[in-house]
Scaffold this motif. Structure first.
Motif, PDB file in Angstrom:
ATOM      1  N   GLU A 116      45.168 -58.347  -8.946  1.00 30.45           N
ATOM      2  CA  GLU A 116      44.461 -57.149  -8.495  1.00 30.45           C
ATOM      3  C   GLU A 116      43.137 -57.443  -7.792  1.00 30.45           C
ATOM      4  OE1 GLU A 116      44.602 -58.285 -11.535  1.00 30.45           O
ATOM      5  OE2 GLU A 116      42.720 -57.966 -12.571  1.00 30.45           O
ATOM      6  N   SER A 117      42.563 -58.621  -8.063  1.00 30.72           N
ATOM      7  CA  SER A 117      41.217 -58.887  -7.529  1.00 30.72           C
ATOM      8  C   SER A 117      41.100 -60.332  -7.072  1.00 30.72           C
ATOM      9  CB  SER A 117      40.181 -58.628  -8.624  1.00 30.72           C
ATOM     10  OG  SER A 117      40.396 -59.534  -9.704  1.00 30.72           O
TER      11      SER A 117
ATOM     12  N   TRP B 150      38.841 -62.282  -8.094  1.00 30.90           N
ATOM     13  CA  TRP B 150      38.569 -62.993  -9.358  1.00 30.90           C
ATOM     14  C   TRP B 150      39.881 -63.433  -9.991  1.00 30.90           C
ATOM     15  CZ3 TRP B 150      39.880 -63.133 -14.392  1.00 30.90           C
ATOM     16  CH2 TRP B 150      38.999 -63.702 -15.317  1.00 30.90           C
ATOM     17  N   ARG B 151      40.840 -62.531 -10.046  1.00 29.80           N
ATOM     18  CA  ARG B 151      42.115 -62.805 -10.738  1.00 29.80           C
ATOM     19  C   ARG B 151      42.874 -63.934 -10.028  1.00 29.80           C
ATOM     20  NH1 ARG B 151      42.742 -61.903 -15.525  1.00 29.80           N
ATOM     21  NH2 ARG B 151      41.812 -59.859 -15.248  1.00 29.80           N
TER      22      ARG B 151
ATOM     23  N   ASP C  36      40.036 -64.667 -20.882  1.00 29.42           N
ATOM     24  CA  ASP C  36      39.367 -63.603 -20.131  1.00 29.42           C
ATOM     25  C   ASP C  36      39.068 -62.415 -21.067  1.00 29.42           C
ATOM     26  OD1 ASP C  36      38.731 -61.552 -18.321  1.00 29.42           O
ATOM     27  OD2 ASP C  36      40.774 -61.345 -17.573  1.00 29.42           O
ATOM     28  N   ARG C  37      40.013 -61.515 -21.269  1.00 30.19           N
ATOM     29  CA  ARG C  37      39.749 -60.317 -22.078  1.00 30.19           C
ATOM     30  C   ARG C  37      40.198 -60.525 -23.524  1.00 30.19           C
ATOM     31  NH1 ARG C  37      42.330 -56.358 -17.434  1.00 30.19           N
ATOM     32  NH2 ARG C  37      40.906 -57.013 -15.782  1.00 30.19           N
TER      33      ARG C  37
ATOM     34  N   PHE D 217      31.314 -59.437 -21.665  1.00 33.17           N
ATOM     35  CA  PHE D 217      31.223 -58.357 -20.672  1.00 33.17           C
ATOM     36  C   PHE D 217      30.078 -57.381 -20.972  1.00 33.17           C
ATOM     37  CE2 PHE D 217      35.734 -59.698 -20.620  1.00 33.17           C
ATOM     38  CZ  PHE D 217      35.791 -60.151 -19.307  1.00 33.17           C
TER      39      PHE D 217
ATOM     40  N   ALA E 217      36.783 -55.946 -20.014  1.00 31.85           N
ATOM     41  CA  ALA E 217      35.794 -55.989 -18.938  1.00 31.85           C
ATOM     42  C   ALA E 217      35.244 -54.589 -18.661  1.00 31.85           C
ATOM     43  CB  ALA E 217      36.425 -56.584 -17.683  1.00 31.85           C
TER      44      ALA E 217
ATOM     45  N   ARG F 208      31.250 -53.450 -19.755  1.00 33.28           N
ATOM     46  CA  ARG F 208      30.350 -53.098 -18.647  1.00 33.28           C
ATOM     47  C   ARG F 208      30.002 -51.609 -18.690  1.00 33.28           C
ATOM     48  NH1 ARG F 208      33.963 -56.832 -14.489  1.00 33.28           N
ATOM     49  NH2 ARG F 208      33.244 -58.822 -15.330  1.00 33.28           N
TER      50      ARG F 208
ATOM     51  N   PHE G 167      39.807 -51.801 -10.750  1.00 38.87           N
ATOM     52  CA  PHE G 167      39.467 -53.154 -10.278  1.00 38.87           C
ATOM     53  C   PHE G 167      40.034 -53.461  -8.891  1.00 38.87           C
ATOM     54  CE2 PHE G 167      38.965 -54.472 -14.954  1.00 38.87           C
ATOM     55  CZ  PHE G 167      37.591 -54.560 -14.874  1.00 38.87           C
TER      56      PHE G 167
ATOM     57  N   GLU H  79      32.369 -52.014 -11.171  1.00 37.17           N
ATOM     58  CA  GLU H  79      32.709 -52.943 -12.253  1.00 37.17           C
ATOM     59  C   GLU H  79      33.416 -54.228 -11.807  1.00 37.17           C
ATOM     60  OE1 GLU H  79      34.297 -50.969 -15.731  1.00 37.17           O
ATOM     61  OE2 GLU H  79      32.383 -49.974 -16.105  1.00 37.17           O
ATOM     62  N   ASN H  80      33.622 -54.424 -10.519  1.00 40.19           N
ATOM     63  CA  ASN H  80      33.959 -55.766 -10.002  1.00 40.19           C
ATOM     64  C   ASN H  80      33.744 -55.792  -8.489  1.00 40.19           C
ATOM     65  OD1 ASN H  80      36.299 -54.730  -8.770  1.00 40.19           O
ATOM     66  ND2 ASN H  80      37.651 -56.299  -9.591  1.00 40.19           N
TER      67      ASN H  80
ATOM     68  N   ASP I 287      31.340 -60.181 -10.891  1.00 37.85           N
ATOM     69  CA  ASP I 287      32.211 -61.306 -10.500  1.00 37.85           C
ATOM     70  C   ASP I 287      31.404 -62.329  -9.700  1.00 37.85           C
ATOM     71  OD1 ASP I 287      34.377 -60.107 -11.710  1.00 37.85           O
ATOM     72  OD2 ASP I 287      35.487 -59.708  -9.869  1.00 37.85           O
TER      73      ASP I 287
ATOM     74  N   CYS J  83      30.842 -63.470 -13.117  1.00 39.80           N
ATOM     75  CA  CYS J  83      31.893 -63.495 -14.132  1.00 39.80           C
ATOM     76  C   CYS J  83      32.763 -64.687 -13.718  1.00 39.80           C
ATOM     77  CB  CYS J  83      32.685 -62.184 -14.105  1.00 39.80           C
ATOM     78  SG  CYS J  83      34.004 -62.116 -15.333  1.00 39.80           S
TER      79      CYS J  83
HETATM   80  O1  AHR Z   1      38.532 -59.343 -16.790  1.00 41.42           O
HETATM   81  C1  AHR Z   1      37.814 -59.837 -15.710  1.00 41.42           C
HETATM   82  C2  AHR Z   1      37.812 -58.822 -14.611  1.00 41.42           C
HETATM   83  O2  AHR Z   1      39.148 -58.574 -14.210  1.00 41.42           O
HETATM   84  C3  AHR Z   1      37.096 -59.206 -13.339  1.00 41.42           C
HETATM   85  O3  AHR Z   1      35.810 -58.716 -13.257  1.00 41.42           O
HETATM   86  C4  AHR Z   1      37.913 -58.481 -12.330  1.00 41.42           C
HETATM   87  O4  AHR Z   1      37.626 -58.817 -11.024  1.00 41.42           O
HETATM   88  C5  AHR Z   1      39.263 -58.713 -12.823  1.00 41.42           C
HETATM   89  O5  AHR Z   1      40.282 -58.068 -12.199  1.00 41.42           O
END
Ligand code: AHR
Length: 331
Positions: A46-47, A49-50, A124-125, A143, A178, A182, A206, A234-235, A264, A284
């Motif tokens: 999705e991002s 970062w991912r 990560d989470r 976070f 995350a 935040r 995200f 948030e990202n 991020d 992040c």
């Molecule tokens: O869990 C981390 C977050 O998940 C990051 O900030 C974001 O970019 C990602 O999709």
């Protein structure tokens, strides 16, 4: 008829193979029997970062390093992650690495992994489970601390403000650690700062596309445009979508306009930070592959890994950034 025997043999081979486990101790592919088999459940892509997080894992868990990586992309659906874990259990992998999309809903499937004797490492989470023994270790970001770093910057930037400080809040995937951390930092700050206002909270999931859509709709609904002081994104991908929507609707982003806050600090966001369109980027760190490997190697050596490890993270503004730093950013 002449083709019957080879096809039948192939089919028999496939049936036998699918009954075999993937892990080292299972009967099966003898060429791979020394490799540590890691089943990885990634959220999706999705991002930025991912994507960097997945690349970090794939760079570490290679055959040259002694691993066989079974990588599953859940396309941002928790049910896909649960299905992948069940498949990894059937395959008798040696370790399961889980990047959980959201915190709730994991008790049963993690119990199944525990009963199968497969350690689960959270990356990560976090998960919200009754029994902490359902996972061996967690490696990721703090976070809430990241959110509080953003709040500290806002306190400084708006210290002199007498008028209301209007903050638009665009959240990440609801229920993810995350998002929860935040969001909690911002909400507690709005409670304690009399002149901070939160006129809108939106779900940007995200992603840049969803944020552009919800932000465009929100801005179009404002009568004749309204004052916005901060957009708390948030990202980074949320920040990119918000910037696009704001600028299309005539808002200036930067020192004399709307302050964009992001999390991020990928190279793309740092570039915008250096040129002033983003006011603050809270780091992040997605490069968690080597840390996950350390946990696995500890467990291979019979050591108990740390239950929770948080990575060190920094904040960036145009004042502490240089072009060289942005250029050298690994993600
Ligand atoms: O869990 C981390 C977050 O998940 C990051 O900030 C974001 O970019 C990602 O999709």
């Amino acid at each position: 008829m002449r083709r019957f025997f080879p096809i039948a043999l192939l089919a028999l081979g496939l049936v036998l193979c699918s009954a075999c486990g993937a892990g080292r101790n299972s009967p099966g592919d003898s060429s791979n029997e020394d490799l540590i088999v890691v089943g990885m459940c990634q959220v999706g892509a999705e991002s930025d970062w991912r994507v960097a997080n997945s690349e970090s894992m794939k760079a570490v868990f290679t055959e040259e390093n002694g691993y066989r990586l079974l990588f599953d992309d859940a396309r941002q659906k928790q049910e896909n992650q649960i299905t992948a874990i069940r498949k990894f259990i059937q395959q008798q992998v040696d370790y399961i690495v889980l990047m959980p999309i959201s915190e709730s809903g994991w008790d049963s499937v993690l119990q199944e992994a525990k009963e199968a004797g497969i350690p689960v490492i959270l990356v990560d989470r976090m998960v919200d489970v009754e029994d902490e023994s359902l996972y061996a270790a967690h490696i990721g970001s703090d976070f809430l601390k990241e959110g509080r770093l953003a709040v500290a910057w806002m306190e400084d930037a708006f210290r002199e403000a007498e008028d209301p400080v209007r903050v638009i809040h665009i959240q990440g995937t609801l229920g993810s650690t995350a998002q929860l951390g935040r969001t909690a930092a911002l909400e507690e700050a709005v409670e304690t700062h009399e002149n901070w206002e939160l006129p809108a909270q939106m779900d940007g999931d995200f992603t840049q596309a969803k944020t552009y859509e919800v932000m465009t709709e929100y801005l179009s609904s404002l009568p004749g445009g309204r004052d916005i002081d901060v957009v708390y994104c948030e990202n980074d991908n949320i920040a990119f979508g918000a910037l696009q929507a704001l600028e299309e609707q005539g808002y200036a982003c930067g020192p004399d306009g709307v302050s964009i806050i992001t999390f991020d600090a990928t190279r793309g966001a740092l570039t915008e930070c250096l040129n002033g369109r983003i006011a603050l980027a809270v780091e992040c760190n997605p490069l968690l592959g080597p840390l996950v490997e350390t946990v696995i190697q500890d467990m291979e050596a019979g050591r108990t890994p740390e239950k929770h490890s948080f990575v060190e993270e920094r904040v960036f503004t145009s004042e502490n950034l240089t072009a060289a730093l942005v250029e050298s950013r690994a993600y």
